[in-house]
Design a protein around this motif. Sequence first.
Motif, PDB file in Angstrom:
ATOM      1  N   LYS A  30      42.786  40.161  38.174  1.00  0.00           N
ATOM      2  CA  LYS A  30      42.611  39.161  39.234  1.00  0.00           C
ATOM      3  C   LYS A  30      41.393  39.530  40.066  1.00  0.00           C
ATOM      4  O   LYS A  30      41.102  40.707  40.293  1.00  0.00           O
ATOM      5  CB  LYS A  30      43.855  39.072  40.122  1.00  0.00           C
ATOM      6  N   VAL A  31      40.666  38.495  40.489  1.00  0.00           N
ATOM      7  CA  VAL A  31      39.445  38.698  41.263  1.00  0.00           C
ATOM      8  C   VAL A  31      39.400  37.669  42.381  1.00  0.00           C
ATOM      9  O   VAL A  31      39.589  36.472  42.136  1.00  0.00           O
ATOM     10  CB  VAL A  31      38.184  38.530  40.381  1.00  0.00           C
ATOM     11  N   VAL A  32      39.165  38.132  43.598  1.00  0.00           N
ATOM     12  CA  VAL A  32      38.962  37.211  44.717  1.00  0.00           C
ATOM     13  C   VAL A  32      37.489  36.834  44.743  1.00  0.00           C
ATOM     14  O   VAL A  32      36.622  37.711  44.788  1.00  0.00           O
ATOM     15  CB  VAL A  32      39.380  37.848  46.052  1.00  0.00           C
ATOM     16  N   VAL A  33      37.200  35.536  44.678  1.00  0.00           N
ATOM     17  CA  VAL A  33      35.812  35.069  44.649  1.00  0.00           C
ATOM     18  C   VAL A  33      35.553  34.150  45.837  1.00  0.00           C
ATOM     19  O   VAL A  33      36.482  33.543  46.385  1.00  0.00           O
ATOM     20  CB  VAL A  33      35.493  34.324  43.333  1.00  0.00           C
ATOM     21  N   SER A  34      34.307  34.057  46.214  1.00  0.00           N
ATOM     22  CA  SER A  34      33.931  33.155  47.306  1.00  0.00           C
ATOM     23  C   SER A  34      34.118  31.711  46.860  1.00  0.00           C
ATOM     24  O   SER A  34      33.691  31.318  45.784  1.00  0.00           O
ATOM     25  CB  SER A  34      32.470  33.378  47.701  1.00  0.00           C
ATOM     26  N   GLU A  35      34.773  30.941  47.694  1.00  0.00           N
ATOM     27  CA  GLU A  35      34.944  29.521  47.375  1.00  0.00           C
ATOM     28  C   GLU A  35      33.980  28.640  48.169  1.00  0.00           C
ATOM     29  O   GLU A  35      34.121  27.417  48.188  1.00  0.00           O
ATOM     30  CB  GLU A  35      36.387  29.086  47.650  1.00  0.00           C
ATOM     31  N   ALA A  36      32.992  29.298  48.789  1.00  0.00           N
ATOM     32  CA  ALA A  36      32.005  28.543  49.566  1.00  0.00           C
ATOM     33  C   ALA A  36      31.337  27.489  48.701  1.00  0.00           C
ATOM     34  O   ALA A  36      30.852  27.782  47.615  1.00  0.00           O
ATOM     35  CB  ALA A  36      30.956  29.491  50.134  1.00  0.00           C
ATOM     36  N   GLY A  37      31.328  26.268  49.161  1.00  0.00           N
ATOM     37  CA  GLY A  37      30.685  25.185  48.435  1.00  0.00           C
ATOM     38  C   GLY A  37      31.584  24.491  47.429  1.00  0.00           C
ATOM     39  O   GLY A  37      31.205  23.456  46.881  1.00  0.00           O
ATOM     40  N   ALA A  38      32.780  25.030  47.172  1.00  0.00           N
ATOM     41  CA  ALA A  38      33.655  24.415  46.169  1.00  0.00           C
ATOM     42  C   ALA A  38      34.071  23.011  46.602  1.00  0.00           C
ATOM     43  O   ALA A  38      34.132  22.085  45.774  1.00  0.00           O
ATOM     44  CB  ALA A  38      34.890  25.284  45.934  1.00  0.00           C
ATOM     45  N   SER A  39      34.340  22.843  47.893  1.00  0.00           N
ATOM     46  CA  SER A  39      34.742  21.519  48.375  1.00  0.00           C
ATOM     47  C   SER A  39      33.563  20.542  48.313  1.00  0.00           C
ATOM     48  O   SER A  39      33.752  19.343  48.087  1.00  0.00           O
ATOM     49  CB  SER A  39      35.270  21.611  49.810  1.00  0.00           C
TER      50      SER A  39
ATOM     51  N   ALA B 177      32.193  43.678  36.302  1.00  0.00           N
ATOM     52  CA  ALA B 177      33.134  44.714  36.743  1.00  0.00           C
ATOM     53  C   ALA B 177      33.936  44.174  37.912  1.00  0.00           C
ATOM     54  O   ALA B 177      33.479  43.283  38.641  1.00  0.00           O
ATOM     55  CB  ALA B 177      32.391  45.990  37.152  1.00  0.00           C
ATOM     56  N   VAL B 178      35.135  44.693  38.077  1.00  0.00           N
ATOM     57  CA  VAL B 178      36.022  44.231  39.138  1.00  0.00           C
ATOM     58  C   VAL B 178      36.360  45.400  40.040  1.00  0.00           C
ATOM     59  O   VAL B 178      36.684  46.496  39.555  1.00  0.00           O
ATOM     60  CB  VAL B 178      37.330  43.644  38.554  1.00  0.00           C
ATOM     61  N   ALA B 179      36.249  45.186  41.340  1.00  0.00           N
ATOM     62  CA  ALA B 179      36.626  46.237  42.284  1.00  0.00           C
ATOM     63  C   ALA B 179      38.127  46.473  42.185  1.00  0.00           C
ATOM     64  O   ALA B 179      38.920  45.532  42.111  1.00  0.00           O
ATOM     65  CB  ALA B 179      36.256  45.818  43.707  1.00  0.00           C
ATOM     66  N   ARG B 180      38.496  47.721  42.194  1.00  0.00           N
ATOM     67  CA  ARG B 180      39.919  48.069  42.111  1.00  0.00           C
ATOM     68  C   ARG B 180      40.453  48.291  43.528  1.00  0.00           C
ATOM     69  O   ARG B 180      40.179  49.320  44.142  1.00  0.00           O
ATOM     70  CB  ARG B 180      40.098  49.327  41.264  1.00  0.00           C
ATOM     71  N   PHE B 181      41.208  47.309  44.011  1.00  0.00           N
ATOM     72  CA  PHE B 181      41.784  47.437  45.342  1.00  0.00           C
ATOM     73  C   PHE B 181      42.973  48.396  45.296  1.00  0.00           C
ATOM     74  O   PHE B 181      43.742  48.417  44.332  1.00  0.00           O
ATOM     75  CB  PHE B 181      42.247  46.075  45.864  1.00  0.00           C
ATOM     76  N   ASN B 182      43.119  49.190  46.342  1.00  0.00           N
ATOM     77  CA  ASN B 182      44.192  50.176  46.383  1.00  0.00           C
ATOM     78  C   ASN B 182      45.557  49.511  46.465  1.00  0.00           C
ATOM     79  O   ASN B 182      45.759  48.550  47.227  1.00  0.00           O
ATOM     80  CB  ASN B 182      44.010  51.108  47.587  1.00  0.00           C
TER      81      ASN B 182
END
Length: 827
Positions: free
Chosen positions: A461-470, A683-688
């Motif tokens: 899972k990756v959190v991505v910016s949704e800026a501009g999606a709307s 690559a995906v950041a690994r959140f703790n």
Amino acid sequence: MVQASAPGPRPRPYPLQDCVVSERKIIEQIADELHVASRQVQAAVELLGGGATVPFIARYRKEATGGLDDVQLRALAERLDYLRELDTRREAVLRSIEEQGKLTDVLRAAIAHAVTKQELEDLYLPYKPRRRTKGQIAREFGIEPLADRLWADPTLSPEQEAQGHVRAEKGEGGEDFTTVQAVLDGVRDILSERWAEDASLVQSLRQWLWEEGALQSRLVAGRNEADPEVAKFRDYFEYDEPIARVPSHRALAVFRGRALDLLDVRLQVPEPEASAGDAARPGARSHAPSLAEGRIALHLGWSHQGRPSDDLLRRCVAWTWRVKLALSIERDLFARLREDAEKVAIRVFGDNLRDLLLAAPAGQKAVMGLDPGIRTGVKVAVVDATGKLVETATIYPHEPRRDWDGSLQALVRLCARHGVELIAIGNGTASRETDRLAGDLIRLLERTATEGGLPRPAIQKVVVSEAGASVYSASEYASKELPDVDVSLRGAASIARRLQDPLAELVKIDPKSIGVGQYQHDVNQSDLARTLDAVVEDCVNAVGVDLNTASEPLLSRVSGLSPAVARAIVKWRESHGAFADRKQLLDVTGLGPKTFEQSAGFLRIRGGDNPLDMTGVHPETYPVVQAILARTGRPVAEIMGRAELLKTLRPELFANDRFGVITVRDILTELEKPGRDPRPDFAVARFNEGVDDISDLREGMVLEGTVSNVAAFGAFVDLGVHQDGLVHVSQLANRFVEDAREIVKTGQIVKVRVLEVDVPRKRISLTMRLDAAPARRAAEQGAQGKQAAAGRGTSHRERGTGHGRAAQPSTETAMASAFAKLKGLRS
């Protein structure tokens, strides 16, 4: 000042073409500024004039330009436009002054050597047609000879000399010179107007105040500091800083406060220090000349010597500064400060946009996009490995339905049905809660696989910016691309696709809507749009475009392709099927040889008839490749990717009159790694685990996160707690860092240590100096931090729209204080 000649015979006309800077001189000037040879600039100017694009010239015309890159070429093009506009204006100014019969040799030379528009306008000011001034009126009534006499000989008595110019009656327009004082006022108006139009005086004062003056802002009287809208500008209620050192973000914040009528902004002019004697005599200081008046007097070569006319001349000097020059110079310097600040802000936006567009693509993987929402539900869209939307849904895991288990089961079915490998989660409202849902989904899938004796699914899972999606969802292109999909679900599809290929998806959105800018609404919008369009164009052409899968917006960003031609390419593809050869582009309506030349090298065909069509080798250089094949005795398919073979070939052997050694080297490099993507690996950041909220953070924790935004003063890092933390520029490295971008880029994965957490204020202070002390210890030790804070002053963070919290008191650590300030005004 360069003045017109004294009354007499009209000066002879001068050939204007002799005064106008030639194109050759412009080219030489640009070459000097860019530190390159004139022939390089000349070649670039000719190519640009012939319709070639910057990406094409930078990539395929290195021989001609001597290897000028896209950054140099864009700087060249911008400077070329400026200097040509300056030259055009120079010609108009010369013509206007000549028509007035006032063009002298000295003035002509001064205009010919003006290097900026400001300098040119300073020279033109005395001759510029304008409304009737008080000085002109006084001259019309014959007072100028009196002004000249008193200036030339201050021993004369002003009152006695003025008697001969007193009129018995007012003029027809109400002009009143019926008293000695009125006549002397006329003298003042003539002299002060003349001096205020002295170009060298104005320029010297302007430069002095840029170096010595200060930007000062105060809260407008009557404004309530407790008002939330006013409090956003708290940092600038009592603010002073040398104007030449005001950073971009602070300048734009101050100007925004002034535009909202919340801040009173002025140029603070250096004043002489009062002596002990002055302090003992109240009111004495008010009659002393200011430093600005003193500089004017010094420039004029005049000093008060107690002569009869000296008091009048002192008043004329004071009038020149206080009435004629003070406000205009303040306006000029504020314009310069704003212009400089806007350039920095636009550059920051462009740099962040470039990093975002060139972020690592996940590639051809099935992705589930989740567009978080509370009452309206979480919108779900699944796209296959090619980016095709295959299924949508809406789930309601949050308030008011709280159907957590039902939502999980729905997502499990979608994952199983479409082989989902990645989950993209928008970072908007309810993102943290939806991220937790995705975490439960992954654990459920892993548990189910283990219980069934199946391999654990490799799903992330990756959190991505949704800026501009709307913005994309409601766009005309989205309605064509996804005509039968509800607007609310299109955003989820965009979120999924931007993880697969950020560049391909984000080009569908106006760059200004992507939300990585600094005070983007406060800068010149046409300059911003032009810069961002150039960034998008450079990024698209640096990566290359798949001719058979690219969308219309992506194709329209390819060198040489207009939106109309991009549309024609898509229509041809829909009617005739996939392109098998680059030459087929010439069959597309509206795409001629010139457009083919500009675009073909950036368009890729995978699995086509010619293997070279999947590379960045331009079709015009295919004969060079044939020569290489002839020497090696191998077909093209056998040499592509064979670095050890290609490195043995000498470029000089294949160079010719048209394509030199530089081009051949580029061809060999492209053949070594055909179709290479310049973007980094995904690559995906690994959140703790267990760190899901800001309240879970503790000082000293070492975490991994993704850089979400970068400004000169620091970088913001997404730690997966739904609140970005700040790494102040002083905490980026164990050395002095002038600009945060020296160290980090948007989208980069970094390791940080938590310095300080303020849960009520939602503030996280971070450091990339992993050996750094926590905030409280640093406060006790931190002379360096205080020095950094003093040097940098107040800053503000830029993210999206709206404003943030104002700065906290200076008793906090430099890092924490800077964070609060940086977070202030948002675009």
